[in-house]
Design an enzyme around this catalytic site. Structure first.
Site, PDB file in Angstrom:
ATOM      1  N   HIS A  72       0.846  -1.200   0.000  1.00  0.00           N
ATOM      2  CA  HIS A  72       0.000   0.000   0.000  1.00  0.00           C
ATOM      3  C   HIS A  72       0.881   1.249   0.000  1.00  0.00           C
ATOM      4  O   HIS A  72       1.717   1.425   0.884  1.00  0.00           O
ATOM      5  CB  HIS A  72      -0.919   0.015   1.230  1.00  0.00           C
ATOM      6  CG  HIS A  72      -2.113  -0.880   1.074  1.00  0.00           C
ATOM      7  ND1 HIS A  72      -3.319  -0.629   1.688  1.00  0.00           N
ATOM      8  CD2 HIS A  72      -2.292  -1.999   0.354  1.00  0.00           C
ATOM      9  CE1 HIS A  72      -4.183  -1.568   1.358  1.00  0.00           C
ATOM     10  NE2 HIS A  72      -3.578  -2.418   0.551  1.00  0.00           N
ATOM     11  N   TYR A 200      -9.364   5.539   7.392  1.00  0.00           N
ATOM     12  CA  TYR A 200      -9.595   5.842   8.804  1.00  0.00           C
ATOM     13  C   TYR A 200     -10.613   6.981   8.847  1.00  0.00           C
ATOM     14  O   TYR A 200     -10.340   8.050   8.301  1.00  0.00           O
ATOM     15  CB  TYR A 200      -8.302   6.315   9.486  1.00  0.00           C
ATOM     16  CG  TYR A 200      -7.218   5.266   9.618  1.00  0.00           C
ATOM     17  CD1 TYR A 200      -6.369   4.960   8.558  1.00  0.00           C
ATOM     18  CD2 TYR A 200      -7.017   4.615  10.833  1.00  0.00           C
ATOM     19  CE1 TYR A 200      -5.357   4.001   8.701  1.00  0.00           C
ATOM     20  CE2 TYR A 200      -6.004   3.664  10.982  1.00  0.00           C
ATOM     21  CZ  TYR A 200      -5.189   3.359   9.913  1.00  0.00           C
ATOM     22  OH  TYR A 200      -4.188   2.432  10.051  1.00  0.00           O
ATOM     23  N   LYS A 296       0.760   0.091  15.046  1.00  0.00           N
ATOM     24  CA  LYS A 296       2.151   0.009  15.504  1.00  0.00           C
ATOM     25  C   LYS A 296       2.470  -1.192  16.404  1.00  0.00           C
ATOM     26  O   LYS A 296       3.645  -1.508  16.612  1.00  0.00           O
ATOM     27  CB  LYS A 296       2.524   1.295  16.266  1.00  0.00           C
ATOM     28  CG  LYS A 296       2.635   2.513  15.370  1.00  0.00           C
ATOM     29  CD  LYS A 296       3.919   2.496  14.578  1.00  0.00           C
ATOM     30  CE  LYS A 296       3.871   3.364  13.349  1.00  0.00           C
ATOM     31  NZ  LYS A 296       3.693   2.647  12.083  1.00  0.00           N
ATOM     32  N   TYR A 384       3.818   6.721  10.131  1.00  0.00           N
ATOM     33  CA  TYR A 384       2.997   5.571   9.734  1.00  0.00           C
ATOM     34  C   TYR A 384       3.842   4.491   9.055  1.00  0.00           C
ATOM     35  O   TYR A 384       3.659   3.297   9.309  1.00  0.00           O
ATOM     36  CB  TYR A 384       1.860   6.026   8.804  1.00  0.00           C
ATOM     37  CG  TYR A 384       0.775   4.978   8.641  1.00  0.00           C
ATOM     38  CD1 TYR A 384      -0.287   4.903   9.551  1.00  0.00           C
ATOM     39  CD2 TYR A 384       0.810   4.059   7.599  1.00  0.00           C
ATOM     40  CE1 TYR A 384      -1.276   3.933   9.417  1.00  0.00           C
ATOM     41  CE2 TYR A 384      -0.170   3.090   7.456  1.00  0.00           C
ATOM     42  CZ  TYR A 384      -1.215   3.037   8.374  1.00  0.00           C
ATOM     43  OH  TYR A 384      -2.190   2.079   8.237  1.00  0.00           O
TER      44      TYR A 384
HETATM   45  P1  RFL Z   1       1.282 -11.772  21.677  1.00  0.00           P
HETATM   46  O1  RFL Z   1       0.875 -11.847  20.251  1.00  0.00           O
HETATM   47  O2  RFL Z   1       0.267 -11.437  22.688  1.00  0.00           O
HETATM   48  O3  RFL Z   1       1.931 -13.184  22.019  1.00  0.00           O
HETATM   49  C1  RFL Z   1       2.238 -13.535  23.336  1.00  0.00           C
HETATM   50  C2  RFL Z   1       2.309 -15.046  23.453  1.00  0.00           C
HETATM   51  O4  RFL Z   1       2.601 -15.365  24.809  1.00  0.00           O
HETATM   52  C3  RFL Z   1       1.768 -16.409  25.217  1.00  0.00           C
HETATM   53  N1  RFL Z   1       1.550 -16.381  26.663  1.00  0.00           N
HETATM   54  C4  RFL Z   1       2.097 -17.263  27.506  1.00  0.00           C
HETATM   55  N2  RFL Z   1       2.964 -18.261  27.312  1.00  0.00           N
HETATM   56  C5  RFL Z   1       3.317 -18.985  28.390  1.00  0.00           C
HETATM   57  N3  RFL Z   1       2.819 -18.781  29.639  1.00  0.00           N
HETATM   58  C6  RFL Z   1       1.940 -17.789  29.862  1.00  0.00           C
HETATM   59  N4  RFL Z   1       1.427 -17.603  31.085  1.00  0.00           N
HETATM   60  C7  RFL Z   1       1.561 -16.975  28.779  1.00  0.00           C
HETATM   61  N5  RFL Z   1       0.716 -15.913  28.649  1.00  0.00           N
HETATM   62  C8  RFL Z   1       0.731 -15.578  27.377  1.00  0.00           C
HETATM   63  C9  RFL Z   1       0.469 -16.197  24.462  1.00  0.00           C
HETATM   64  O5  RFL Z   1      -0.304 -17.401  24.363  1.00  0.00           O
HETATM   65  C10 RFL Z   1       0.979 -15.709  23.109  1.00  0.00           C
HETATM   66  O6  RFL Z   1       1.141 -16.765  22.196  1.00  0.00           O
HETATM   67  O7  RFL Z   1       2.510 -10.758  21.882  1.00  0.00           O
HETATM   68  P2  RFL Z   1       3.731 -10.374  20.910  1.00  0.00           P
HETATM   69  O8  RFL Z   1       4.359 -11.608  20.323  1.00  0.00           O
HETATM   70  O9  RFL Z   1       4.558  -9.415  21.643  1.00  0.00           O
HETATM   71  O10 RFL Z   1       3.048  -9.656  19.649  1.00  0.00           O
HETATM   72  C11 RFL Z   1       2.467  -8.410  19.792  1.00  0.00           C
HETATM   73  C12 RFL Z   1       1.258  -8.298  18.878  1.00  0.00           C
HETATM   74  O11 RFL Z   1       0.463  -9.458  18.985  1.00  0.00           O
HETATM   75  C13 RFL Z   1       0.422  -7.081  19.247  1.00  0.00           C
HETATM   76  O12 RFL Z   1       1.242  -5.933  19.429  1.00  0.00           O
HETATM   77  C14 RFL Z   1      -0.619  -6.700  18.229  1.00  0.00           C
HETATM   78  O13 RFL Z   1      -1.406  -7.768  17.828  1.00  0.00           O
HETATM   79  C15 RFL Z   1      -1.475  -5.636  18.900  1.00  0.00           C
HETATM   80  N6  RFL Z   1      -2.777  -5.578  18.323  1.00  0.00           N
HETATM   81  C16 RFL Z   1      -2.901  -4.927  17.162  1.00  0.00           C
HETATM   82  N7  RFL Z   1      -1.822  -4.314  16.635  1.00  0.00           N
HETATM   83  C17 RFL Z   1      -1.916  -3.667  15.484  1.00  0.00           C
HETATM   84  O14 RFL Z   1      -0.905  -3.138  14.997  1.00  0.00           O
HETATM   85  N8  RFL Z   1      -3.142  -3.608  14.820  1.00  0.00           N
HETATM   86  C18 RFL Z   1      -4.265  -4.248  15.326  1.00  0.00           C
HETATM   87  O15 RFL Z   1      -5.321  -4.221  14.724  1.00  0.00           O
HETATM   88  C19 RFL Z   1      -4.172  -4.917  16.526  1.00  0.00           C
HETATM   89  N9  RFL Z   1      -5.244  -5.541  17.068  1.00  0.00           N
HETATM   90  C20 RFL Z   1      -3.882  -6.204  18.932  1.00  0.00           C
HETATM   91  C21 RFL Z   1      -5.116  -6.188  18.273  1.00  0.00           C
HETATM   92  C22 RFL Z   1      -3.782  -6.844  20.186  1.00  0.00           C
HETATM   93  C23 RFL Z   1      -4.879  -7.447  20.805  1.00  0.00           C
HETATM   94  N10 RFL Z   1      -4.701  -8.027  22.113  1.00  0.00           N
HETATM   95  C24 RFL Z   1      -3.398  -8.205  22.691  1.00  0.00           C
HETATM   96  C25 RFL Z   1      -5.728  -8.303  23.013  1.00  0.00           C
HETATM   97  C26 RFL Z   1      -6.208  -6.819  18.841  1.00  0.00           C
HETATM   98  C27 RFL Z   1      -6.114  -7.465  20.101  1.00  0.00           C
HETATM   99  C28 RFL Z   1      -7.338  -8.138  20.631  1.00  0.00           C
HETATM  100  C1  PHB Z   2      -6.100  -4.242  10.711  1.00  0.00           C
HETATM  101  O1  PHB Z   2      -6.136  -4.518   9.498  1.00  0.00           O
HETATM  102  O2  PHB Z   2      -6.464  -5.070  11.570  1.00  0.00           O
HETATM  103  C2  PHB Z   2      -5.638  -2.910  11.136  1.00  0.00           C
HETATM  104  C3  PHB Z   2      -5.120  -2.036  10.194  1.00  0.00           C
HETATM  105  C4  PHB Z   2      -4.700  -0.774  10.581  1.00  0.00           C
HETATM  106  C5  PHB Z   2      -4.802  -0.415  11.903  1.00  0.00           C
HETATM  107  C6  PHB Z   2      -5.304  -1.287  12.845  1.00  0.00           C
HETATM  108  C7  PHB Z   2      -5.731  -2.541  12.452  1.00  0.00           C
HETATM  109  O3  PHB Z   2      -4.411   0.843  12.269  1.00  0.00           O
END
Ligand code: RFL
Ligand code: PHB
Length: 389
Positions: A72, A200, A296, A384
């Site tokens: 993109h 957005y 991020k 971004y």
């Molecule tokens: P993760 O992906 O949470 O992975 C952590 C891993 O640790 C495990 N774990 C354990 N293992 C052993 N013992 C325990 N007691 C444990 N407790 C937990 C878990 O099972 C898991 O496998 O962290 P990591 O690797 O640092 O990655 C970070 C990203 O996942 C996170 O920053 C993003 O997904 C944040 N996030 C989003 N970021 C975006 O940029 N755009 C989004 O749209 C977006 N949506 C989200 C999100 C995070 C969410 N969370 C954490 C609730 C939506 C959600 C719902």
């Molecule tokens: C997503 O595709 O899940 C997404 C994209 C951009 C964002 C957050 C989430 O800023």
């Protein structure tokens, strides 16, 4: 069991670190509380910065991303019935890659399995021990037995609720937090995206985001009160609400369909300092959370791993501890800039119940200014696409 680096968490942070270490000849074991399918069922981020794309290539897990991911060159901000495109490529010479976190995780897991890397799933009571000394270890329970992994270092890649940060509370850990008074209701559906780039939207009914996973799969979000439950939202109610929040021509063009997944995520800004406690490091969501508005979260996890991996590699190859000594400060310098950007984009685009008409007018003025100022657009675009590592 003995390994060089014990990694807690098999999310993107842990998997990326594991791959990079293995390729550098550094032995590692990953331990996770849940199993592979559970991890792959979590629908999360979708936008990758160039730095993360490069790291997936370095980890040998970038092939499918380059084949199926969508490059993109810009995105749009919709407000006051119209929209302003932010020309990422024109303003910064850089693009972003739209490729879901689920697919990133799958590719890293497949690569690790193919190369014979060890991951222990379904491990209960995972606990880091003695990391302030020279002989740290991790214990976990599985199949009714307590197991022990002795190691040189522990990487806490276990997300916001994991045991690594909990283990350092009261040992000089300082946390900074801001909780926002709303959440995002997300819906995934096999329908073509309404637009070829992300939109957005700032609207008086609340924020909305049109994102995508492919040319046939869309990811949409609407701002909802924290009191809302996902069961209250039928697919029809979601589609009606998001169309109300988008400029008319966009709403008219939207294809709707049955949801594959729907969930509500609360929005939070959070930073833990420092990110190193002796031989234990915090990385990714274990150390910090951003609201998703700036896309991020996943990208910050990747930059933490860049710094941590470089430090560990130098430790093993050159007997230099400069990289691991500097890890926390280097990572935090970049984290705080992404925290600032995510906070400011969240403040700009959402409806804040307590801010009233004044807050609304200030947002409109800022969006209007952004439309007329190349400097302001460039600042947004630079953040971004991702600040340099
Ligand atoms: P993760 O992906 O949470 O992975 C952590 C891993 O640790 C495990 N774990 C354990 N293992 C052993 N013992 C325990 N007691 C444990 N407790 C937990 C878990 O099972 C898991 O496998 O962290 P990591 O690797 O640092 O990655 C970070 C990203 O996942 C996170 O920053 C993003 O997904 C944040 N996030 C989003 N970021 C975006 O940029 N755009 C989004 O749209 C977006 N949506 C989200 C999100 C995070 C969410 N969370 C954490 C609730 C939506 C959600 C719902
Ligand atoms: C997503 O595709 O899940 C997404 C994209 C951009 C964002 C957050 C989430 O800023």
């Amino acid at each position: 069991m003995r390994t060089q680096v014990a990694i807690i968490g098999s999310g993107p942070s842990g998997l990326l670190l594991g791959q990079l270490l293995s390729h550098a000849g550094i032995d590692n074991i990953i331990v996770d509380r849940v199993d592979r399918e559970y991890i792959l069922g979590r629908i999360r981020a979708g936008v990758l910065e160039a730095g993360m794309v490069g790291m997936l290539d370095e980890a040998g897990a970038g092939k499918r991303m380059h084949e199926e991911g969508l490059v993109h060159d810009g995105f749009s901000l919709a407000f006051a019935g119209g929209h302003q495109r932010i020309d990422l490529q024109g303003l910064t010479g850089k693009s972003v890659m739209v490729y879901g976190q689920t697919e990133v995780t799958r590719d890293l897991m497949d690569k690790r399995a193919h190369e014979g890397g060890v991951t222990i799933y379904n491990a209960a009571n995972v606990t880091p021990h003695d990391f302030e000394g020279d002989a740290p270890y991790v214990t976990y329970e599985k199949d009714g037995t307590t197991h022990r992994i002795d190691c040189d270092f522990i990487a806490g890649c276990d997300g916001y609720h994991g045991p690594s940060r909990a283990a350092v509370e009261g040992r000089g850990l300082k946390t900074y937090e801001k909780v926002y008074p709303f959440g995002w209701l997300g819906l995934l559906a096999d329908v073509p995206p309404v637009h070829h780039e992300l939109i957005y939207a700032n609207h008086e009914r609340g924020f909305a985001l049109c994102s995508q996973r492919s040319n046939t799969r869309s990811r949409y979000y609407v701002q909802v009160p924290l009191s809302d439950k996902v069961e209250q939202w039928s697919d029809e109610a979601f589609w009606d609400e998001i169309r109300r929040r988008l400029p008319h021509p966009v709403a008219e063009a939207m294809t709707t369909g049955p949801s594959l997944e729907k969930s509500i995520a609360p929005l939070r800004s959070f930073v833990a300092e420092p990110l190193r406690f002796g031989r234990l490091f915090l990385a990714g969501d274990a150390g910090h959370i951003v609201p998703p508005t700036g896309a991020k979260g996943l990208n910050l996890a990747a930059s933490d791993i860049r710094y941590l991996f470089d430090g560990l590699r130098d430790y093993y190859s050159d007997h230099s501890s400069a990289g691991i000594d500097g890890y926390s400060a280097r990572a935090l310098a970049r984290i705080w800039k992404a925290e600032r950007f995510s906070w400011s984009m969240t403040m700009l685009m959402h409806r804040f119940p307590d801010e009233g008409d004044f807050g609304q007018k200030v947002q409109e003025a800022e969006l209007d200014f952004l439309s007329s100022s190349t400097a302001a657009q460039t600042a947004m675009a630079e953040n971004y696409v991702g600040l340099p590592y």
